[in-house]
Each structure stands twice: as C-alpha cells, then as structure tokens.
Design a protein around this motif. Sequence first.
Motif, PDB file in Angstrom:
ATOM      1  N   ARG A   1       9.377   9.618   8.802  1.00  0.00           N
ATOM      2  CA  ARG A   1       9.034  10.792   8.010  1.00  0.00           C
ATOM      3  C   ARG A   1       7.610  10.680   7.479  1.00  0.00           C
ATOM      4  O   ARG A   1       7.162   9.604   7.099  1.00  0.00           O
ATOM      5  N   ILE A   2       6.904  11.821   7.436  1.00  0.00           N
ATOM      6  CA  ILE A   2       5.566  11.864   6.852  1.00  0.00           C
ATOM      7  C   ILE A   2       5.734  12.008   5.342  1.00  0.00           C
ATOM      8  O   ILE A   2       6.337  12.965   4.871  1.00  0.00           O
ATOM      9  N   LEU A   3       5.181  11.061   4.587  1.00  0.00           N
ATOM     10  CA  LEU A   3       5.358  11.059   3.140  1.00  0.00           C
ATOM     11  C   LEU A   3       4.128  11.608   2.432  1.00  0.00           C
ATOM     12  O   LEU A   3       3.571  10.991   1.514  1.00  0.00           O
ATOM     13  N   TRP A   4       3.705  12.759   2.872  1.00  0.00           N
ATOM     14  CA  TRP A   4       2.548  13.442   2.297  1.00  0.00           C
ATOM     15  C   TRP A   4       2.693  14.911   2.656  1.00  0.00           C
ATOM     16  O   TRP A   4       3.130  15.238   3.769  1.00  0.00           O
TER      17      TRP A   4
ATOM     18  N   ALA B   1       6.359   2.958  11.528  1.00  0.00           N
ATOM     19  CA  ALA B   1       5.928   3.049  10.137  1.00  0.00           C
ATOM     20  C   ALA B   1       4.416   2.899  10.097  1.00  0.00           C
ATOM     21  O   ALA B   1       3.824   2.213  10.933  1.00  0.00           O
ATOM     22  N   VAL B   2       3.770   3.558   9.114  1.00  0.00           N
ATOM     23  CA  VAL B   2       2.323   3.476   8.941  1.00  0.00           C
ATOM     24  C   VAL B   2       2.021   3.436   7.444  1.00  0.00           C
ATOM     25  O   VAL B   2       2.602   4.201   6.667  1.00  0.00           O
ATOM     26  N   MET B   3       1.109   2.559   7.046  1.00  0.00           N
ATOM     27  CA  MET B   3       0.668   2.525   5.654  1.00  0.00           C
ATOM     28  C   MET B   3      -0.840   2.745   5.570  1.00  0.00           C
ATOM     29  O   MET B   3      -1.607   2.321   6.433  1.00  0.00           O
ATOM     30  N   TYR B   4      -1.232   3.458   4.523  1.00  0.00           N
ATOM     31  CA  TYR B   4      -2.631   3.760   4.230  1.00  0.00           C
ATOM     32  C   TYR B   4      -3.265   2.540   3.576  1.00  0.00           C
ATOM     33  O   TYR B   4      -2.698   1.960   2.652  1.00  0.00           O
ATOM     34  N   VAL B   5      -4.460   2.127   4.031  1.00  0.00           N
ATOM     35  CA  VAL B   5      -5.104   0.970   3.421  1.00  0.00           C
ATOM     36  C   VAL B   5      -6.442   1.292   2.756  1.00  0.00           C
ATOM     37  O   VAL B   5      -6.848   0.583   1.836  1.00  0.00           O
TER      38      VAL B   5
ATOM     39  N   PHE C   1      -3.553  13.581   9.453  1.00  0.00           N
ATOM     40  CA  PHE C   1      -3.732  12.304  10.139  1.00  0.00           C
ATOM     41  C   PHE C   1      -2.377  11.754  10.597  1.00  0.00           C
ATOM     42  O   PHE C   1      -2.204  11.380  11.766  1.00  0.00           O
ATOM     43  N   ALA C   2      -1.393  11.715   9.691  1.00  0.00           N
ATOM     44  CA  ALA C   2      -0.070  11.200  10.038  1.00  0.00           C
ATOM     45  C   ALA C   2       0.616  12.075  11.082  1.00  0.00           C
ATOM     46  O   ALA C   2       1.228  11.572  12.029  1.00  0.00           O
ATOM     47  N   ASP C   3       0.504  13.384  10.943  1.00  0.00           N
ATOM     48  CA  ASP C   3       1.127  14.304  11.903  1.00  0.00           C
ATOM     49  C   ASP C   3       0.520  14.126  13.289  1.00  0.00           C
ATOM     50  O   ASP C   3       1.231  14.122  14.300  1.00  0.00           O
ATOM     51  N   GLY C   4      -0.814  13.956  13.353  1.00  0.00           N
ATOM     52  CA  GLY C   4      -1.461  13.731  14.643  1.00  0.00           C
ATOM     53  C   GLY C   4      -1.024  12.422  15.272  1.00  0.00           C
ATOM     54  O   GLY C   4      -0.825  12.346  16.498  1.00  0.00           O
ATOM     55  N   LEU C   5      -0.857  11.369  14.469  1.00  0.00           N
ATOM     56  CA  LEU C   5      -0.391  10.082  15.001  1.00  0.00           C
ATOM     57  C   LEU C   5       0.991  10.217  15.628  1.00  0.00           C
ATOM     58  O   LEU C   5       1.267   9.647  16.697  1.00  0.00           O
ATOM     59  N   LEU C   6       1.882  10.951  14.970  1.00  0.00           N
ATOM     60  CA  LEU C   6       3.233  11.111  15.509  1.00  0.00           C
ATOM     61  C   LEU C   6       3.249  11.928  16.796  1.00  0.00           C
ATOM     62  O   LEU C   6       4.194  11.812  17.594  1.00  0.00           O
ATOM     63  N   ARG C   7       2.250  12.751  17.020  1.00  0.00           N
ATOM     64  CA  ARG C   7       2.174  13.543  18.253  1.00  0.00           C
ATOM     65  C   ARG C   7       1.612  12.727  19.420  1.00  0.00           C
ATOM     66  O   ARG C   7       1.676  13.175  20.561  1.00  0.00           O
ATOM     67  N   LEU C   8       1.047  11.558  19.153  1.00  0.00           N
ATOM     68  CA  LEU C   8       0.590  10.670  20.215  1.00  0.00           C
ATOM     69  C   LEU C   8       1.750   9.791  20.672  1.00  0.00           C
ATOM     70  O   LEU C   8       2.651   9.481  19.899  1.00  0.00           O
ATOM     71  N   PRO C   9       1.723   9.351  21.935  1.00  0.00           N
ATOM     72  CA  PRO C   9       2.824   8.510  22.447  1.00  0.00           C
ATOM     73  C   PRO C   9       2.665   7.048  22.040  1.00  0.00           C
ATOM     74  O   PRO C   9       2.721   6.137  22.862  1.00  0.00           O
TER      75      PRO C   9
ATOM     76  N   ASN D   1       0.839  -1.197   0.000  1.00  0.00           N
ATOM     77  CA  ASN D   1       0.000   0.000   0.000  1.00  0.00           C
ATOM     78  C   ASN D   1       0.876   1.250   0.000  1.00  0.00           C
ATOM     79  O   ASN D   1       2.102   1.179   0.086  1.00  0.00           O
ATOM     80  N   TYR D   2       0.208   2.417  -0.051  1.00  0.00           N
ATOM     81  CA  TYR D   2       0.883   3.697   0.099  1.00  0.00           C
ATOM     82  C   TYR D   2       1.549   3.789   1.473  1.00  0.00           C
ATOM     83  O   TYR D   2       1.006   3.313   2.472  1.00  0.00           O
ATOM     84  N   ARG D   3       2.680   4.457   1.531  1.00  0.00           N
ATOM     85  CA  ARG D   3       3.263   4.836   2.813  1.00  0.00           C
ATOM     86  C   ARG D   3       2.617   6.128   3.314  1.00  0.00           C
ATOM     87  O   ARG D   3       2.432   7.061   2.545  1.00  0.00           O
ATOM     88  N   LEU D   4       2.289   6.182   4.588  1.00  0.00           N
ATOM     89  CA  LEU D   4       1.924   7.435   5.255  1.00  0.00           C
ATOM     90  C   LEU D   4       3.113   7.955   6.056  1.00  0.00           C
ATOM     91  O   LEU D   4       3.451   9.134   5.997  1.00  0.00           O
TER      92      LEU D   4
END
Length: 325
Positions: A212-215, A262-266, A249-257, A203-206
């Motif tokens: 790194r945020i890839l968006w 790595a995260v992928m968009y599904v 969405f990705a930026d908010g995830l990185l601000r959570l503990p 899938n796409y990388r987020l």
Amino acid sequence: MGICPPVLPAGRRPRHPALRRFFGLLLLCGWLLCLCVRQPLPARADQTATDPPPVPPETADAAASPDIPWIRQEGLAFAELPLPLRDGPGPRVAVVRLSPDVFDFVLCAVGRGKHPPLTLRQWAQREGLEAAINASMYLPDGVTSTGYLREGSYANNSRLARRFGAFFVAGPDDDALPAATIIDRDEPDWQARLARYRLVIQNYRLISGDGRILWKPGGPRSAISAVGADAEGHILFLHCREPLDAYSFADGLLRLPLRLRAVMYVEGGGQAGLVLRADGLEREFNGRSATEFLPAGSIRAALPNVLGARRRPAAPSPETRENSR
C-alpha cells in the motif's frame, strides 16, 4: 469555499405552494453544491492513502512496464527508468538492485569516526563501498538521525520515532533470517525481530509491507532517495533527481516491474543522493537544488550518516585452500 444555501428572513415563508417547492429545491441544491466542492486535506507521511487506491504490481499497465534493461554484474544490477505516472511518463529513477548474498550492508556515521561529514562519493571511496545512499534524515546537530539508528554497539539514536513505520535491517544473528530486508511496523513481533539484527535504520514508510502507498496525492515536490526490498529478497537503492511528490514517486515505482514489497523514504531535496562504484560502472546522482544555478555549479551535500553496500570477499576455492597448506 462552497456556495452557502440561501437563507430567508426569520418569520417569513413563501405563501404559494409552488414557491415553497422552488425554494426547497434551491435549498437542497445549495447544500449539495457545498458538499461537492469540499477538498480533502493532504495526508501526512506514513498514513494510509485511500483516494485514489494504489496500483499493485500485478495489475499495472503492461504498456507502461516494459522489461527492465538491466546492466548486470554478479549480485548487482543497475538501470535508469522513466517513472510511468498516471498522466504519462515522468522523471527518470535510478535503480541499484543488490543481492544480500553477495553484499554486506554497513552504516557509515560521523558520530562513530569523529570526523567531518563526507559526500556520498567520499564515503564510498573511504569505506570501499560499491553503492551508497542516504541512511536517513538528520537533526539540526548534523549528527543524529531523526529515527532509530544503530549498528552493533554504536547507537546514533536509541529512540523509536512514533511517526516512522519502516526499518531497514541487515546482519541477522541467525542464518535462517533474511540477510537484509525491510520490517514494517504493522508486522507481528516487529520489535523482537529488530533485536535480531546488527544494523537497524528507521524511516518513513512510502510503500508498506503489503504493497500500500502510505501517502496521499499532492504535497511538496522534491528529489527523493529511498530504499526498497523486492519479492525475491533483493535490496534496492532508488533515486529520483527531479522534484516529485512522494505519492507520485511511490505510484510510479509500483507501475514498474520491480516486484517491490516495501519502500522507505530516506531523504529529499538537494541532500538526496545515490552513488554507484561497481567494476567499470560508476554513476553519481544528486537531488536537484538551487545550488545548481550558482556559477560554481552543483554542490554535493556532505552527509553524517550513509547506508553502504560492500562486496563480500570471494570465498577461496578448494584448490586455493589446498595450495595454501
């Protein structure tokens, strides 16, 4: 559009030195104004964002990252958390954290069973899953994944998508390898590593393997389902019901503990979903869509390919093995 600098008629120049200086300054200011008002083009998915920079977990605002109130079971934890966006609290994200030591990850696909697509809840009930999420986006034929997708001898799509840089993998051929993880296309020997796993979903990388945020900011807003891996080796099923752009969405995830690695968009939009069916803990999340405003209410999407987590049978105790002889 920027303001173009003034242009004097051809062959005419101001004769007085003060006028020449004035028009020279006016020309310079015009060009500077043109440069300042230019807007950056939105980035395509799976490309590195450079403005603004991502926020690594270790530097995230502590006030925006309280301890997570997990609901815990053996090998599983669940929480619903507000995303700490740059301009304040955002929509809530559902997080299911799974231990690969306790759960097997399986592909449920209509192309293998030759039956109609099912909703996430129906897939979970049929296959005995404790958690289920979209495996990937799919083509108009209603069966084929947009990226590479196989499990064992079953190949749903045997072609690698050039634009997709994330691979969820599970079921290695060697116990020394991670039982489940996300492989980044930028990592060394990524193709050789894919061959070592029973299940591979592209899938796409987020968020890349190095955080790194890839968006880039902006872009379409939609509900989002995603799959992540954290620093401790857990697999996370993630779902945001309210429309949000992928960068936020990705930026908010990185601000959570969450210590995401790595995260992928599904999936996105009304088809994005997440189901949890643990012991005494049942939740179902569906992406907000226009169908919710129909008299009949929300319509759950039927999906051809689903990623599921199935709890492994408990190993028999020594006393049980002794009594069975």
